[in-house]
Design a protein around this motif. Structure first.
Motif, mmCIF file in Angstrom:
data_model
loop_
_atom_site.group_PDB
_atom_site.id
_atom_site.type_symbol
_atom_site.label_atom_id
_atom_site.label_comp_id
_atom_site.label_asym_id
_atom_site.label_seq_id
_atom_site.Cartn_x
_atom_site.Cartn_y
_atom_site.Cartn_z
ATOM 1 N N LEU A 1 41.313 -105.360 18.795
ATOM 2 C CA LEU A 1 41.678 -106.765 19.013
ATOM 3 C C LEU A 1 43.081 -106.893 19.600
ATOM 4 C CD1 LEU A 1 40.353 -108.429 15.734
ATOM 5 C CD2 LEU A 1 39.166 -108.086 17.913
ATOM 6 N N GLY A 2 43.259 -107.901 20.429
ATOM 7 C CA GLY A 2 44.578 -108.207 20.958
ATOM 8 C C GLY A 2 45.362 -109.060 19.970
ATOM 9 N N PRO A 3 46.488 -109.632 20.404
ATOM 10 C CA PRO A 3 47.283 -110.501 19.540
ATOM 11 C C PRO A 3 46.453 -111.668 19.015
ATOM 12 C CG PRO A 3 48.505 -109.943 21.518
ATOM 13 C CD PRO A 3 47.103 -109.450 21.722
ATOM 14 N N TYR A 4 46.705 -112.029 17.773
ATOM 15 C CA TYR A 4 45.941 -113.107 17.125
ATOM 16 C C TYR A 4 46.349 -114.462 17.682
ATOM 17 C CZ TYR A 4 44.067 -116.053 13.387
ATOM 18 O OH TYR A 4 43.381 -117.002 12.664
ATOM 19 N N SER A 5 45.372 -115.301 17.923
ATOM 20 C CA SER A 5 45.613 -116.668 18.385
ATOM 21 C C SER A 5 44.814 -117.621 17.499
ATOM 22 C CB SER A 5 45.178 -116.835 19.843
ATOM 23 O OG SER A 5 45.172 -118.199 20.217
ATOM 24 N N GLU A 6 45.492 -118.548 16.868
ATOM 25 C CA GLU A 6 44.828 -119.484 15.960
ATOM 26 C C GLU A 6 43.774 -120.311 16.681
ATOM 27 O OE1 GLU A 6 43.982 -120.362 12.374
ATOM 28 O OE2 GLU A 6 45.958 -119.427 12.565
ATOM 29 N N LYS A 7 44.072 -120.705 17.905
ATOM 30 C CA LYS A 7 43.124 -121.570 18.627
ATOM 31 C C LYS A 7 41.868 -120.818 19.062
ATOM 32 C CE LYS A 7 45.366 -121.085 23.174
ATOM 33 N NZ LYS A 7 44.273 -120.413 23.847
ATOM 34 N N ASP A 8 41.971 -119.476 19.165
ATOM 35 C CA ASP A 8 40.808 -118.683 19.580
ATOM 36 C C ASP A 8 40.087 -118.042 18.399
ATOM 37 O OD1 ASP A 8 41.448 -119.241 22.231
ATOM 38 O OD2 ASP A 8 42.734 -117.466 22.408
ATOM 39 N N ALA A 9 40.599 -118.225 17.186
ATOM 40 C CA ALA A 9 40.077 -117.493 16.026
ATOM 41 C C ALA A 9 38.622 -117.858 15.723
ATOM 42 C CB ALA A 9 40.953 -117.753 14.801
ATOM 43 N N LEU A 10 38.287 -119.141 15.807
ATOM 44 C CA LEU A 10 36.928 -119.567 15.480
ATOM 45 C C LEU A 10 35.912 -118.973 16.452
ATOM 46 C CD1 LEU A 10 35.316 -121.259 13.493
ATOM 47 C CD2 LEU A 10 35.565 -123.222 15.042
ATOM 48 N N ALA A 11 36.272 -119.008 17.735
ATOM 49 C CA ALA A 11 35.370 -118.458 18.746
ATOM 50 C C ALA A 11 35.227 -116.941 18.578
ATOM 51 C CB ALA A 11 35.891 -118.783 20.146
ATOM 52 N N LEU A 12 36.329 -116.267 18.257
ATOM 53 C CA LEU A 12 36.288 -114.817 18.059
ATOM 54 C C LEU A 12 35.445 -114.467 16.841
ATOM 55 C CD1 LEU A 12 37.169 -111.992 18.847
ATOM 56 C CD2 LEU A 12 39.310 -112.356 17.576
ATOM 57 N N ASN A 13 35.570 -115.268 15.791
ATOM 58 C CA ASN A 13 34.755 -115.078 14.591
ATOM 59 C C ASN A 13 33.267 -115.117 14.953
ATOM 60 O OD1 ASN A 13 33.163 -115.794 12.209
ATOM 61 N ND2 ASN A 13 35.099 -116.060 11.158
#
Length: 411
Positions: free
Chosen positions: A21-33
């Motif tokens: 995984l790359g750097p964590y992004s809160e706005k992308d977390a749901l989609a990544l999940n």
């Protein structure tokens, strides 16, 4: 993070997925999940990986690129020593010739990492099972480091010539965590640290920067550490780790390197022999570590300056000097503290951005700023006010920050 959120990461699949995984992004977390779940990964693994990714990204402020290969708990990360400060701890032990350090209460292993990187043998002890598991993973690259789960006060120190401690300074209840201020309420308590020092061991202990001078054990060196203007700890050094000519120190670490101000004697509030005077020339705002170490008077003397008030940490001097121990401002004007008059001044000078600093006055800068700027027309100009006391008078000192490029020489 609970133990069950660490376990999924200890498999080849879990570790590979986390490191992909790359750097964590809160706005992308749901989609990544959703993407990871659709790829066939279990909910438990996805939750563990995303939580750890978030912690790793947050940890980069303390550990830089090393964070990408480490494992954290939320509490462990909050309490962990910054890597550049841990390196200072390790240098102190190495410089004293210490070969085997017991890190009692190692947390996620930040200081043990620094010790190990300097080829010092480390026995790291951590009471919490999950945190000990994180430390074990973080120290795996170092064959001379051993992690054991256990109570710090019962460890067999046979063969150990140095001890490092980072006592827990919070207590956890069902309603959350509460900060502790009594050194005897820490875990382990300061008296335990003193008992180790009494045995002749080289001992270092990380304390909160707010520890009062009267709580400091006799004979130790106390060093307050500031990183980029934030006072992060007070470190007490005993025996071989204490410098013979230093009782108190303020270590300033910043983008341009580090600097240290020291005193050979313990702090005595009655022995601060610096005069007071008006707000004129240049105003120096000491770094928090200088204030905590009780070295404001020492700094004032080195600047050839005076205090505005014997109990307030603002220094004025006629000469402009570049010092790593204080921020510098040019004094432009001194006004009586009067909200109505200051509001008129803001409006007349078309000030739209106002920085307010204060010491020695019960004023909330945010609330005052709102009062002064409301209805001012949001002008194009910027200004800085320093609110303080001079004797019995409350004043507002109009100042201008001095750029480092304008400073003539280093103190």
């Amino acid at each position: 993070m609970a133990q069950e959120q660490i376990a999924p990461l200890l498999t080849p699949q879990g570790w590979e997925l986390l490191n992909s995984l790359g750097p964590y992004s809160e706005k992308d977390a749901l989609a990544l999940n959703s993407t990871l779940r659709k790829a066939g990964h279990s909910p438990e693994l996805v939750s563990a990986v995303l939580t750890q990714s978030r912690l790793r990204t947050k940890a980069e402020g303390k550990f830089g690129e090393f964070a990408r290969q480490m494992i954290f708990t939320q509490t462990g990360l909050e309490q962990a020593t910054r890597l550049n400060v841990a390196a200072r701890h390790a240098e102190r032990f190495a410089g004293a010739g210490i070969s085997h350090v017991a890190d009692l209460g190692c947390g996620i292993g930040a200081d043990s990492l620094a010790f190990s990187s300097m080829d010092i043998q480390v026995t790291a002890i951590e009471l919490d099972e999950t945190t000990a598991a994180c430390a074990t993973l973080n120290l795996m690259p170092f064959p001379t480091a051993t992690v054991r789960q256990g109570e710090a006060t019962t460890v067999d120190l046979t063969g150990v010539d140095g001890v490092w401690l980072d006592p827990a300074r919070r207590t956890t209840t069902t309603s959350g965590t509460t900060r502790l201020f009594d050194p005897e309420a820490f875990s382990p308590p300061l008296s335990f640290v003193e008992s180790l020092a009494a045995r002749g061991l080289a001992v270092g202990v990380k304390m909160g920067p707010g520890i009062p001078h009267e709580s400091l054990p006799a004979g130790c060196e106390a060093q307050w550490v500031s990183v980029d203007g934030d006072v992060v700890e007070a470190t007490l050094w005993f025996n071989a780790l204490a410098r013979p000519a230093v009782s108190r120190a303020a270590l300033i670490i910043g983008p341009k390197g580090s600097a240290e101000l020291t005193s050979p004697v313990p702090y005595d509030p009655l022995a601060q022999d610096v005069g007071t005077g008006p707000a004129e020339g240049y105003l120096y705002e000491p770094d928090g570590a200088v204030i905590r170490a009780g070295l404001v008077a020492d700094l004032a003397r080195s600047l050839g300056g005076h205090l505005l008030d014997p109990h307030i940490a603002y220094i004025c001097a006629g000469e402009l000097l570049d010092t790593p121990f204080a921020s510098v401002y040019r004094v432009l004007e001194v006004k009586p503290y009067n909200v109505k008059a200051l509001k008129a001044w803001v409006r007349a000078n078309r000030i739209g951005v106002l920085d307010i600093k204060k010491r020695g006055m019960s004023v909330t800068p945010e609330e005052l700023r709102k009062q002064l700027l409301t209805g001012s027309g949001k002008g194009p100009n910027k200004a800085t006010l320093v609110l303080t006391r001079i004797g019995e008078d409350r004043v507002a000192v109009v100042v201008e920050p001095v750029s480092h490029r304008a400073l003539p020489r280093t103190l």
